[in-house]
Design a protein around this motif. Structure first.
Motif, short mmCIF file in Angstrom:
data_model
loop_
_atom_site.label_atom_id
_atom_site.label_comp_id
_atom_site.label_asym_id
_atom_site.label_seq_id
_atom_site.Cartn_x
_atom_site.Cartn_y
_atom_site.Cartn_z
N SER A 177 55.33 67.06 36.16
CA SER A 177 54.07 67.55 36.73
C SER A 177 53.12 68.08 35.67
O SER A 177 51.92 68.21 35.90
CB SER A 177 54.35 68.64 37.77
N GLY A 204 56.18 57.38 39.17
CA GLY A 204 55.29 57.03 40.28
C GLY A 204 55.16 58.15 41.29
O GLY A 204 54.05 58.49 41.72
N SER A 231 55.54 61.20 40.76
CA SER A 231 54.86 62.33 40.10
C SER A 231 53.42 62.02 39.73
O SER A 231 52.74 62.83 39.11
CB SER A 231 55.63 62.73 38.84
N LYS A 232 52.96 60.81 40.09
CA LYS A 232 51.57 60.38 39.89
C LYS A 232 51.17 60.37 38.41
O LYS A 232 50.08 60.83 38.03
CB LYS A 232 50.61 61.24 40.71
N CYS A 292 50.00 48.20 38.44
CA CYS A 292 50.20 49.64 38.65
C CYS A 292 50.52 50.38 37.35
O CYS A 292 50.91 51.55 37.38
CB CYS A 292 51.33 49.87 39.64
N GLU A 309 44.03 57.34 36.17
CA GLU A 309 44.25 57.96 37.48
C GLU A 309 44.41 56.91 38.56
O GLU A 309 45.24 57.06 39.47
CB GLU A 309 43.09 58.90 37.81
N ALA A 329 47.84 55.37 38.26
CA ALA A 329 48.84 56.32 38.75
C ALA A 329 48.87 56.34 40.27
O ALA A 329 49.95 56.39 40.89
CB ALA A 329 48.54 57.72 38.21
N LYS A 330 47.70 56.28 40.88
CA LYS A 330 47.62 56.27 42.34
C LYS A 330 48.23 55.00 42.92
O LYS A 330 48.96 55.04 43.92
CB LYS A 330 46.15 56.41 42.77
N GLU A 331 47.94 53.86 42.29
CA GLU A 331 48.52 52.58 42.74
C GLU A 331 50.04 52.59 42.65
O GLU A 331 50.74 52.11 43.55
CB GLU A 331 47.94 51.41 41.92
N ASN A 365 52.01 55.24 42.65
CA ASN A 365 52.51 56.18 43.65
C ASN A 365 52.61 55.51 45.02
O ASN A 365 53.65 55.62 45.70
CB ASN A 365 51.59 57.40 43.71
N ASN A 366 51.57 54.79 45.41
CA ASN A 366 51.58 54.09 46.70
C ASN A 366 52.68 53.03 46.75
O ASN A 366 53.37 52.87 47.75
CB ASN A 366 50.22 53.45 46.98
#
Length: 381
Positions: A279, A301, A303-304, A324, A351, A354-356, A358-359
Motif C-alpha cells: 500500500s 493487482g 493493491s492497485k 494491464c 494509474e 493499475a486500475k485495469e 485490479n479489475n
C-alpha cells in the motif's frame, strides 16, 4: 453458513459439507505455492468444509494467516525417509477421517504413501512447478509412477497441463488448469504503516519474490541502478524469504557496495505485513527468468499497483498481453529500467494500468471461482 457453491445441485452441496480435506505442503514460508495452500485451506473452511492443513517439514510466516477454523499442524519431517513422521501423518488422517489429501508440489510423494497405507483416501495433486521452461530436468519416470495413484491434477499454467497429459500420461478428464488467486487483506487503514526504511521516500518500487536465482534479482538491481540516475529519490524493496545461500549473500554485497544502489535498496526478507508494504509503494516489479502463474502479480493487482514484469510463464496471461501492465523480455535490464521510468513519469497511464489490473484480478482470478472449481473436482472423486 453462506456458501460460494451453486444451490442447483443440493446433493453435491450436501456431500461438500461433510467432506474432510487435508491440504499438504512442505512448509509455510511466504512463497507462491505455500500461499496457495493456505488460501485454499482457508477458502474451503469459509464454505463449511472441514479443512485441515499440514506443513510436513516446518512452519513459517504464513501460519499467521491461517483461519481459526482450519485445523493445522506442523509434522516436523526430518527427511524423505522419516518413517516416524509418515506414521504420525497416517495416524492423523485416520483419526480425523480425512477423505481427500490435496497435495501441493513435492508433498505429492507422501500423500501417495499415505494412500498406499489407507487405500480409501483420494489424492489430488496441485502442480506449482515454477521452472516451467526447465521441465526436461524433472524426474518424469518417478512422477509418472506416483501420479498413477492421483485422482486429479491441478496445474497452474498451460505448459504444466501439456506435461501432465503427454509426459505423465494422465487423461484429459484428470487434469485441469486452476488459476492462482490472491487472498491478501488490503490495508484500508491509512494510519497503519509498515515498519520499513525510508518510509517517506518517493517513489517506492517493490519486488515480492523469494530471493532465489529463478527470480533474477541481479537483473532488477542492474535496472534500478539505471532508474536512480533519473529518479534519485527512488527506493527499491525486496520482500521475500531467502535460503542464506550464495545468491542471497551476493545480493547483500551488491546493495551494500555498489555506487548507485547503495542505501537505496532494502532487503526486507519474509514479512507478514505484505499488504501494508504494498500500500506504500507505487510500482510492483517481477524480473524472473521463469515463472508459473505468480501470486505476486495478483497481489500487486489487488493493491492497485502499476506493474512491470518479465514476459515468462503466465505473466502475460495475468497482464492480458500487456493491457494491464508492462511486459519486458527477461535478462534485459535496460528495457526493464526504461519501462519503470516510463510509469514513474506518466502517472496517469500508470494509474489506468493499475486500475485495469485490479479489475482483471477481481474478475478472472477470484477466490470464489477457484474454490467452486476445486469443489467440483472433489465431488467428482
Amino acid at each position: 453458513m453462506q456458501s460460494f457453491l451453486s444451490n442447483k445441485d443440493a446433493k453435491n452441496q450436501y456431500f461438500s459439507f461433510i467432506m474432510k480435506i487435508l491440504s499438504l505442503i512442505d512448509s509455510l514460508i511466504a512463497a507462491g505455492a505455500e500461499r496457495m495452500a493456505v488460501n485454499i485451506a482457508n477458502g474451503l473452511s469459509e464454505i463449511g468444509i472441514e479443512s485441515h492443513l499440514c506443513a510436513t517439514h516446518s512452519g513459517g510466516p504464513l501460519e499467521e494467516f491461517i483461519l481459526p477454523d482450519v485445523k493445522n499442524f506442523i509434522l516436523g519431517k526430518k527427511s524423505f525417509r522419516d518413517f516416524s513422521a509418515l506414521f504420525r501423518l497416517r495416524k492423523y488422517v485416520k483419526i480425523n477421517k480425512i477423505d481427500i489429501i490435496h497435495a501441493h508440489s513435492s508433498s505429492l510423494y507422501w500423500a501417495v504413501f499415505v494412500k498406499c497405507i489407507i487405500p480409501r483416501i483420494k489424492v489430488v495433486w496441485h502442480d506449482h512447478f515454477g521452472f516451467s521452461e526447465q521441465l526436461h530436468q524433472r524426474d518424469t519416470k518417478m512422477l509418472r509412477f506416483f501420479v498413477r495413484f492421483v485422482g486429479h491434477i491441478f496445474v497452474v499454467n498451460d505448459i504444466l497441463q501439456q506435461y501432465a497429459l503427454y509426459n505423465l500420461k494422465k487423461k484429459p478428464s484428470q487434469v485441469s488448469f486452476l488459476a492462482n488467486f490472491a487472498d491478501i487483506k488490503i490495508n484500508n487503514n491509512q494510519n497503519k504503516k509498515p515498519d520499513i526504511p525510508d518510509l517517506e521516500a518517493y517513489p517506492k518500487i517493490v519486488c515480492l519474490a523469494n530471493l532465489r536465482k529463478q527470480k533474477d534479482h541481479d537483473n532488477l538491481l542492474d535496472a534500478f541502478a539505471i532508474v536512480v540516475q533519473k529518479h534519485e529519490t527512488a527506493r527499491l524493496y525486496l520482500v521475500g524469504g531467502h535460503f542464506n545461500d550464495e545468491y542471497y549473500h551476493n545480493l547483500i554485497k551488491r546493495t551494500e557496495n555498489e555506487e548507485f544502489i547503495k542505501s537505496k535498496v532494502h532487503i526486507l526478507g519474509s514479512r507478514n505485513d505484505v499488504a501494508e508494504i504494498l500500500s506504500e509503494c507505487q510500482i510492483g516489479v517481477l524480473s524472473s527468468v521463469s515463472e508459473g502463474l505468480p501470486v505476486s502479480l495478483l497481489e500487486y493487482g489487488l493493491s492497485k499497483l502499476a506493474v512491470v514484469c518479465t514476459d515468462v510463464g503466465d505473466c502475460s496471461l495475468v497482464l492480458d498481453g500487456g493491457r494491464c501492465g508492462k511486459l519486458v523480455p527477461p535478462n534485459n535490464s535496460a528495457t526493464l529500467a526504461k519501462e519503470i521510468c516510463y510509469l514513474l513519469e506518466n502517472k496517469e497511464e500508470a494509474e489506468n494500468l493499475a486500475k485495469e489490473l485490479n479489475n482483471r484480478v477481481l474478475e478472472e482470478f477470484s477466490k470464489k471461482g477457484a474454490i467452486e472449481k476445486i469443489m467440483k473436482i472433489y465431488n467428482s472423486l
